[in-house]
Design a protein around this motif. Structure first.
Motif, mmCIF file in Angstrom:
data_model
loop_
_atom_site.group_PDB
_atom_site.id
_atom_site.type_symbol
_atom_site.label_atom_id
_atom_site.label_comp_id
_atom_site.label_asym_id
_atom_site.label_seq_id
_atom_site.Cartn_x
_atom_site.Cartn_y
_atom_site.Cartn_z
ATOM 1 N N ASN A 233 1.678 49.226 50.885
ATOM 2 C CA ASN A 233 1.421 48.218 49.856
ATOM 3 C C ASN A 233 1.641 48.760 48.445
ATOM 4 N N ARG A 234 2.062 50.022 48.343
ATOM 5 C CA ARG A 234 2.382 50.683 47.079
ATOM 6 C C ARG A 234 1.220 50.615 46.083
ATOM 7 N N CYS A 235 0.104 51.197 46.493
ATOM 8 C CA CYS A 235 -1.084 51.207 45.637
ATOM 9 C C CYS A 235 -1.986 52.375 46.009
ATOM 10 N N ILE A 236 -2.933 52.673 45.130
ATOM 11 C CA ILE A 236 -3.989 53.630 45.410
ATOM 12 C C ILE A 236 -5.287 52.836 45.536
ATOM 13 N N TRP A 237 -6.018 53.086 46.623
ATOM 14 C CA TRP A 237 -7.281 52.397 46.861
ATOM 15 C C TRP A 237 -8.463 53.275 46.450
ATOM 16 N N HIS A 238 -9.398 52.679 45.707
ATOM 17 C CA HIS A 238 -10.634 53.371 45.335
ATOM 18 C C HIS A 238 -11.696 52.329 45.022
ATOM 19 N N ASP A 239 -12.865 52.480 45.647
ATOM 20 C CA ASP A 239 -13.993 51.568 45.431
ATOM 21 C C ASP A 239 -13.604 50.113 45.703
ATOM 22 N N GLY A 240 -12.751 49.901 46.688
ATOM 23 C CA GLY A 240 -12.356 48.552 47.092
ATOM 24 C C GLY A 240 -11.316 47.899 46.212
ATOM 25 N N ILE A 241 -10.787 48.640 45.230
ATOM 26 C CA ILE A 241 -9.791 48.094 44.306
ATOM 27 C C ILE A 241 -8.440 48.732 44.585
ATOM 28 N N ALA A 242 -7.391 47.912 44.621
ATOM 29 C CA ALA A 242 -6.027 48.400 44.818
ATOM 30 C C ALA A 242 -5.357 48.559 43.459
ATOM 31 N N PHE A 243 -5.022 49.788 43.096
ATOM 32 C CA PHE A 243 -4.358 50.074 41.830
ATOM 33 C C PHE A 243 -2.865 50.256 42.102
ATOM 34 N N PRO A 244 -2.002 49.377 41.590
ATOM 35 C CA PRO A 244 -0.553 49.500 41.838
ATOM 36 C C PRO A 244 -0.012 50.827 41.324
ATOM 37 N N VAL A 245 0.956 51.371 42.040
ATOM 38 C CA VAL A 245 1.590 52.632 41.645
ATOM 39 C C VAL A 245 3.108 52.433 41.589
ATOM 40 N N PRO A 246 3.805 53.227 40.759
ATOM 41 C CA PRO A 246 5.246 53.032 40.561
ATOM 42 C C PRO A 246 6.100 53.643 41.663
ATOM 43 N N MET A 247 5.979 53.121 42.878
ATOM 44 C CA MET A 247 6.842 53.542 43.972
ATOM 45 C C MET A 247 8.007 52.564 44.063
ATOM 46 N N GLU A 248 9.226 53.091 44.117
ATOM 47 C CA GLU A 248 10.409 52.245 44.126
ATOM 48 C C GLU A 248 10.539 51.441 45.412
ATOM 49 N N SER A 249 9.951 51.921 46.478
ATOM 50 C CA SER A 249 10.023 51.231 47.764
ATOM 51 C C SER A 249 8.810 51.604 48.599
ATOM 52 N N GLN A 250 8.641 50.945 49.739
ATOM 53 C CA GLN A 250 7.588 51.325 50.661
ATOM 54 C C GLN A 250 7.923 52.678 51.281
ATOM 55 N N TRP A 251 6.878 53.379 51.729
ATOM 56 C CA TRP A 251 7.167 54.627 52.416
ATOM 57 C C TRP A 251 7.819 54.351 53.757
ATOM 58 N N THR A 252 8.535 55.334 54.263
ATOM 59 C CA THR A 252 9.248 55.176 55.526
ATOM 60 C C THR A 252 8.928 56.350 56.446
ATOM 61 N N GLU A 253 9.292 56.200 57.694
ATOM 62 C CA GLU A 253 9.072 57.234 58.697
ATOM 63 C C GLU A 253 9.637 58.582 58.230
ATOM 64 N N HIS A 254 8.857 59.647 58.419
ATOM 65 C CA HIS A 254 9.171 61.028 58.060
ATOM 66 C C HIS A 254 8.942 61.336 56.578
ATOM 67 N N ASP A 255 8.476 60.380 55.781
ATOM 68 C CA ASP A 255 8.104 60.698 54.406
ATOM 69 C C ASP A 255 6.938 61.681 54.409
ATOM 70 N N VAL A 256 6.864 62.472 53.338
ATOM 71 C CA VAL A 256 5.808 63.473 53.210
ATOM 72 C C VAL A 256 4.884 63.072 52.064
ATOM 73 N N ILE A 257 3.609 62.933 52.360
ATOM 74 C CA ILE A 257 2.606 62.573 51.357
ATOM 75 C C ILE A 257 1.753 63.803 51.077
ATOM 76 N N GLY A 258 1.788 64.280 49.845
ATOM 77 C CA GLY A 258 0.951 65.401 49.437
ATOM 78 C C GLY A 258 -0.284 64.902 48.713
ATOM 79 N N VAL A 259 -1.381 65.617 48.872
ATOM 80 C CA VAL A 259 -2.635 65.271 48.183
ATOM 81 C C VAL A 259 -3.204 66.543 47.559
ATOM 82 N N LYS A 260 -3.368 66.533 46.240
ATOM 83 C CA LYS A 260 -3.924 67.685 45.530
ATOM 84 C C LYS A 260 -5.199 67.264 44.817
#
Length: 211
Positions: A128-155
């Protein structure tokens, strides 16, 4: 962006052991399996044990090394109990549907709520191209939806009080994280919709992106 082994961020974790905490055992060292799940492998063998050293919902299945998870029904969640003041992990998504990948504290109710549905968790949702926190969806600037084999890093950086997600190496900062968000420890976690699958890398093998 060219993929290259991660070198800049030191992770204080051995190659063979990770520290696991769950509701029955505060701290237990679990030896990892020598086998690795290839990002190109869409289906692997899953085991459903009565007492796995992770917090998870009933229909969330993991491989025996605990590094790959799959939802069997509706929304399911898992929380790995490993935390450092500064840490980075990567998640390879093996399907391209609805998932939430991020962090959850012990106060997050992962048994009944999806990641990001309360103030105690935060997650990237590349479907859905967003970050979820406290029940709120914050839109993020992703050009497309993620696809199979994409790598998501979290720091997560406690000293800087910041959380940054990475989509195939591209940073997506969470600008709304408040200072008191880090008053308690946060752990790697994910919520997966039915038949979605992902695998996590804490640093046993080289990270696919440098951050």
């Amino acid at each position: 962006m060219q993929r290259r082994p991660h070198q800049k961020l030191a992770i204080s974790i051995s190659n063979d052991y990770i520290s696991i905490r769950h509701h029955e055992t505060l701290t237990a060292n679990i030896k990892r399996s020598k086998s690795e799940v290839s990002p190109a492998q869409k289906r692997v063998t899953f085991a459903h044990c009565q007492k796995l050293p992770v917090d998870k919902t009933e229909q969330l299945f993991t491989t025996t090394d605990l590094l790959c998870a799959r939802s069997e029904e509706d929304w399911q969640s898992v929380r790995w109990s490993f935390v450092l003041d500064v840490f980075y992990y990567e998640m390879v998504i093996h399907t391209d549907g609805e998932m939430r990948i991020g962090l959850a504290s012990e106060h997050a109710d992962i048994k009944t709520r999806k990641l990001g549905s309360d103030p105690f968790s935060i997650a990237l949702d590349g479907y859905n191209r967003c970050i979820w926190h406290d029940g709120i969806a914050f839109p993020v600037p992703m050009e497309s939806q993620w696809t199979e084999h994409d790598v998501i890093g979290v720091k997560s950086d406690v000293s800087e009080k910041s959380v940054t997600f990475f989509w195939n190496g591209v940073p997506i900062k969470a600008p709304f994280v408040e200072g008191n968000f880090f008053a308690v420890p946060y752990f790697p976690a994910a919520s997966l919709y039915e038949d979605q699958q992902c695998s996590i890398n804490f640093g046993k093998k080289p990270f696919m992106f440098s951050v």
